[in-house]
Design a protein around this motif. Structure first.
Motif, mmCIF file in Angstrom:
data_model
loop_
_atom_site.group_PDB
_atom_site.id
_atom_site.type_symbol
_atom_site.label_atom_id
_atom_site.label_comp_id
_atom_site.label_asym_id
_atom_site.label_seq_id
_atom_site.Cartn_x
_atom_site.Cartn_y
_atom_site.Cartn_z
ATOM 1 N N LEU A 148 1.310 -0.671 -0.264
ATOM 2 C CA LEU A 148 0.364 0.162 0.099
ATOM 3 C C LEU A 148 0.717 1.060 -0.022
ATOM 4 N N PRO A 149 0.431 1.901 -1.132
ATOM 5 C CA PRO A 149 1.802 2.918 -0.729
ATOM 6 C C PRO A 149 1.378 3.865 0.266
ATOM 7 N N GLU A 150 1.854 5.169 1.091
ATOM 8 C CA GLU A 150 2.330 5.933 1.593
ATOM 9 C C GLU A 150 0.226 6.828 1.496
ATOM 10 N N GLY A 151 -0.272 6.799 2.626
ATOM 11 C CA GLY A 151 -1.507 7.851 2.300
ATOM 12 C C GLY A 151 -3.136 6.614 2.475
ATOM 13 N N VAL A 152 -2.480 5.625 1.745
ATOM 14 C CA VAL A 152 -3.265 4.613 1.632
ATOM 15 C C VAL A 152 -3.459 4.174 2.749
ATOM 16 N N SER A 153 -4.452 3.747 3.645
ATOM 17 C CA SER A 153 -4.597 3.173 4.980
ATOM 18 C C SER A 153 -4.806 2.005 5.311
ATOM 19 N N LEU A 154 -4.861 0.907 5.990
ATOM 20 C CA LEU A 154 -5.121 -1.007 5.674
ATOM 21 C C LEU A 154 -6.308 -0.614 6.142
ATOM 22 N N GLN A 155 -7.354 0.548 6.339
ATOM 23 C CA GLN A 155 -8.486 0.421 6.036
ATOM 24 C C GLN A 155 -8.864 0.763 4.718
ATOM 25 N N GLU A 156 -9.150 1.524 4.226
ATOM 26 C CA GLU A 156 -8.688 1.556 2.388
ATOM 27 C C GLU A 156 -8.163 0.194 2.087
ATOM 28 N N GLY A 157 -7.060 -0.588 2.501
ATOM 29 C CA GLY A 157 -7.181 -1.696 1.850
ATOM 30 C C GLY A 157 -7.429 -2.750 1.842
ATOM 31 N N PRO A 162 -13.006 -5.081 -2.850
ATOM 32 C CA PRO A 162 -14.457 -5.264 -3.771
ATOM 33 C C PRO A 162 -14.077 -4.208 -4.978
ATOM 34 N N LEU A 163 -13.006 -3.188 -4.783
ATOM 35 C CA LEU A 163 -13.155 -2.333 -5.623
ATOM 36 C C LEU A 163 -12.214 -3.291 -6.862
ATOM 37 N N ALA A 164 -11.524 -4.176 -6.676
ATOM 38 C CA ALA A 164 -10.515 -4.610 -8.053
ATOM 39 C C ALA A 164 -11.744 -5.947 -8.844
ATOM 40 N N VAL A 165 -13.119 -6.053 -7.368
ATOM 41 C CA VAL A 165 -13.907 -6.842 -8.626
ATOM 42 C C VAL A 165 -14.615 -5.997 -9.358
ATOM 43 N N GLY A 166 -14.998 -4.513 -8.811
ATOM 44 C CA GLY A 166 -15.502 -3.711 -10.002
ATOM 45 C C GLY A 166 -14.354 -3.062 -11.443
ATOM 46 N N VAL A 167 -13.453 -3.349 -11.165
ATOM 47 C CA VAL A 167 -12.485 -2.793 -11.854
ATOM 48 C C VAL A 167 -12.449 -4.050 -13.110
ATOM 49 N N ALA A 194 -19.699 1.720 -10.528
ATOM 50 C CA ALA A 194 -20.204 2.677 -10.840
ATOM 51 C C ALA A 194 -19.228 3.755 -10.442
ATOM 52 N N ALA A 195 -17.880 3.864 -9.737
ATOM 53 C CA ALA A 195 -17.099 4.880 -9.449
ATOM 54 C C ALA A 195 -15.940 3.825 -10.208
ATOM 55 N N VAL A 196 -16.063 2.715 -10.628
ATOM 56 C CA VAL A 196 -14.728 2.714 -11.997
ATOM 57 C C VAL A 196 -14.885 3.489 -12.910
ATOM 58 N N ALA A 197 -16.320 2.824 -13.641
ATOM 59 C CA ALA A 197 -16.538 3.216 -14.760
ATOM 60 C C ALA A 197 -16.985 4.902 -15.000
ATOM 61 N N VAL A 324 -11.199 6.601 -6.828
ATOM 62 C CA VAL A 324 -12.437 6.619 -5.894
ATOM 63 C C VAL A 324 -12.079 6.250 -4.403
ATOM 64 N N ASP A 325 -12.727 6.781 -3.879
ATOM 65 C CA ASP A 325 -13.075 7.197 -2.236
ATOM 66 C C ASP A 325 -13.242 5.912 -1.373
ATOM 67 N N VAL A 326 -13.056 4.857 -0.944
ATOM 68 C CA VAL A 326 -13.832 3.088 -0.715
ATOM 69 C C VAL A 326 -13.944 4.243 1.126
ATOM 70 N N LYS A 327 -13.784 4.593 1.838
ATOM 71 C CA LYS A 327 -13.541 4.803 2.682
ATOM 72 C C LYS A 327 -15.234 5.306 2.838
ATOM 73 N N LYS A 328 -15.631 6.070 2.187
ATOM 74 C CA LYS A 328 -17.282 6.318 2.415
ATOM 75 C C LYS A 328 -18.295 4.926 2.272
ATOM 76 N N LEU A 329 -17.399 4.008 2.202
ATOM 77 C CA LEU A 329 -18.368 2.870 1.372
ATOM 78 C C LEU A 329 -18.732 2.267 3.202
ATOM 79 N N VAL A 330 -17.616 2.555 4.017
ATOM 80 C CA VAL A 330 -16.416 1.894 5.364
ATOM 81 C C VAL A 330 -18.341 2.602 6.487
ATOM 82 N N SER A 331 -19.159 1.881 6.645
ATOM 83 C CA SER A 331 -20.399 1.880 7.946
ATOM 84 C C SER A 331 -19.535 1.899 8.917
ATOM 85 N N ALA A 332 -18.768 1.283 9.821
ATOM 86 C CA ALA A 332 -18.526 0.801 10.769
ATOM 87 C C ALA A 332 -17.297 -0.141 10.911
#
Length: 365
Positions: A148-157, A162-167, A194-197, A324-332
Motif C-alpha cells: 500500500l502506498p503512503e497515504g493509503v490506510s490499512l482500512q482502505e486496503g 471489492p474494488l478489484a471486482v469492480g475494476v 459506478a465509481a470505476v466507470a 475512488v474514495d472507498v472510505k465513504k463505503l465504511v459504515s463501521a
C-alpha cells in the motif's frame, strides 16, 4: 498505522470459524509458517464482510461449494507483513499490504493464458475447503500481496478486494470515455462499478436499485443519475431508465451487479443496439432471459468472475490517486470479538461495508 515490524511469536491466531449455518465460534488456530521461499506471513489488520461470506454463514453453501468442515470466514483483507520467504525481494517485514485472497495453480491453460481467476484448481480464501482471512496470521504467495502506498490506510486496503471486482467488471465492459453506463444494483460492488466507470471517463453513470437509501448514497458517491426500480414489467423499467437518464437509444454499457432476475431482464432492454452487457452479480443458477432482445440488438454479452492480472494494482492506484474514495463505503469498524454481530448487521442491510479489526490490531496500532 502499524509499527515497522511485529514479533510474529507474540501474535495471536484467533480465528472466526463457521461450523454450520448460523453456528460460529472463535478459536485459536495453529499459526501458519513459511512453506515456500516465495511465501509471506501477514498479520491481518482489517477484513471486510462480503455477500458471499454472509451467504455461507446463512446457508452453508454457494452452488456446489459446500461447507463440510469448520471453515474460517473472510477474504477482503489488508495487513502487515511479519515474515518473508528467502526468495521474496519486493516485500519486507513491516510493509502494509492488500491481500489478494485467491491464486491459481500457475500451470493450467487458464493460468498460462493470464486468466488465473478461471483456474479449476483455484485456492480461494473462505471458499470450501479453504480457510479465510478472519484470523490473526495469514500465509500468502508474496506476488498476491500488494504494498500500500503512503497515504493509503490499512482500512482502505481491505476495500481493494471489492474494488478489484469492480475494476474487472468494468474492464470486461471495455468502458470508454464519454460513454453511458447503467449499473443495476447499488450494493458495494455496484457502487464501485459506478465509481470505476466514472474513473474510466463515462459521462453518464446511472445507478438502479429498489432501496431509496442506497440510491441516496449512490448519488453522492459516483452516479450522475439514479433510478428507483418499480414492480412493473422489465421493458417498462428499462424505458423509464432511458427516459430519466436522457438515453433514448439505450445505454452504451449495462452492468448487472445484483444477480436479481428482474434486473437482468431489465438490463437487456436498457442497453442500446450494438451495446455491451456484463453480468457481474450472481443469483439463481437459471433464470428467464430475454434472448430475443439480446439477439435483435446484437449485444455483446460477457460474464465476470472475481479479478485477474492487473486488477489489484489498478484498484490500489485508483484509491491512491483519489479517483475512488472507498472510505465513504465504511459504515463501521468493529473489534474482532464482535464479528458475528457485524455479519448480522450486513445481512440486515443496514450498512454498506463493515470492517472487522484483526485479533492483533491492538498490538499493531
Amino acid at each position: 498505522m502499524a509499527p515497522p515490524t511485529l514479533n510474529k511469536d507474540e501474535l495471536k491466531n484467533l480465528s472466526f470459524i463457521l461450523n454450520k449455518p448460523h453456528d460460529v465460534t472463535f478459536a485459536e488456530r495453529p499459526k501458519p509458517s513459511i512453506e515456500d521461499p516465495h511465501d509471506v506471513l501477514v498479520a491481518v489488520n482489517y477484513t471486510g464482510i462480503c455477500g458471499s461470506d454472509v451467504h455461507y454463514w446463512t446457508h452453508g453453501a454457494i452452488g456446489h461449494f459446500v461447507v463440510r468442515e469448520p471453515m474460517v470466514l473472510g477474504h477482503e483483507s489488508a495487513g502487515t507483513v511479519v515474515e518473508t520467504g528467502a526468495a521474496v525481494t519486493h516485500l519486507r517485514a513491516g510493509d502494509r499490504v492488500a491481500i489478494e485472497p485467491g491464486y491459481g495453480c500457475r500451470r493450467c491453460g487458464a493460468c498460462r493464458a493470464g486468466k488465473y481467476n478461471l483456474c479449476e484448481a483455484m485456492v480461494f480464501a473462505a471458499t470450501p475447503p479453504h480457510d479465510g482471512t478472519l484470523t490473526g496470521v495469514w500465509r500468502s504467495p508474496a506476488d498476491f500481496c500488494y504494498k500500500l502506498p503512503e497515504g493509503v490506510s490499512l482500512q482502505e486496503g481491505a476495500l481493494v478486494e471489492p474494488l478489484a471486482v469492480g475494476v474487472h467488471i468494468v474492464k470486461q465492459a471495455a468502458v470508454q470515455p464519454g460513454q453511458s453506463v447503467v449499473v443495476m444494483g447499488a450494493g458495494p460492488v455496484g457502487l464501485l462499478c459506478a465509481a470505476v466507470a466514472r474513473a474510466y471517463g463515462a459521462s453518464k453513470v446511472v445507478s438502479v436499485d429498489v432501496v431509496p437509501s442506497k440510491l441516496d448514497f449512490a448519488r453522492g458517491f459516483a452516479a450522475t443519475h439514479t433510478y428507483l426500480s418499480r414492480r412493473v414489467p422489465p421493458e417498462d423499467n428499462a424505458a423509464a431508465i432511458r427516459e430519466h437518464a436522457g438515453l433514448p437509444a439505450g445505454a452504451d454499457v449495462v452492468i448487472d451487479a445484483s444477480g436479481a432476475e428482474p434486473s437482468i431482464q431489465t438490463s437487456l432492454h436498457a442497453v442500446r443496439v450494438g451495446g455491451t452487457y456484463v453480468q457481474g452479480g450472481m443469483g439463481k443458477s437459471d433464470i428467464d432471459f430475454p434472448i430475443m432482445a439480446m439477439c435483435l440488438k446484437e449485444v455483446t454479452a460477457k460474464g465476470s468472475f472475481r479479478y485477474g492480472p492487473g486488477d489489484y494494482e489498478l484498484a490500489v492506484e485508483l484509491i491512491a490517486s483519489g479517483k475512488v474514495d472507498v472510505k465513504k463505503l465504511v459504515s463501521a469498524v468493529v473489534p474482532f470479538e464482535q464479528a458475528e454481530d457485524a455479519f448480522k448487521r450486513v445481512k440486515g442491510g443496514e450498512v454498506i461495508k463493515v470492517l472487522i479489526a484483526g485479533p492483533n490490531e491492538a498490538s499493531s496500532g
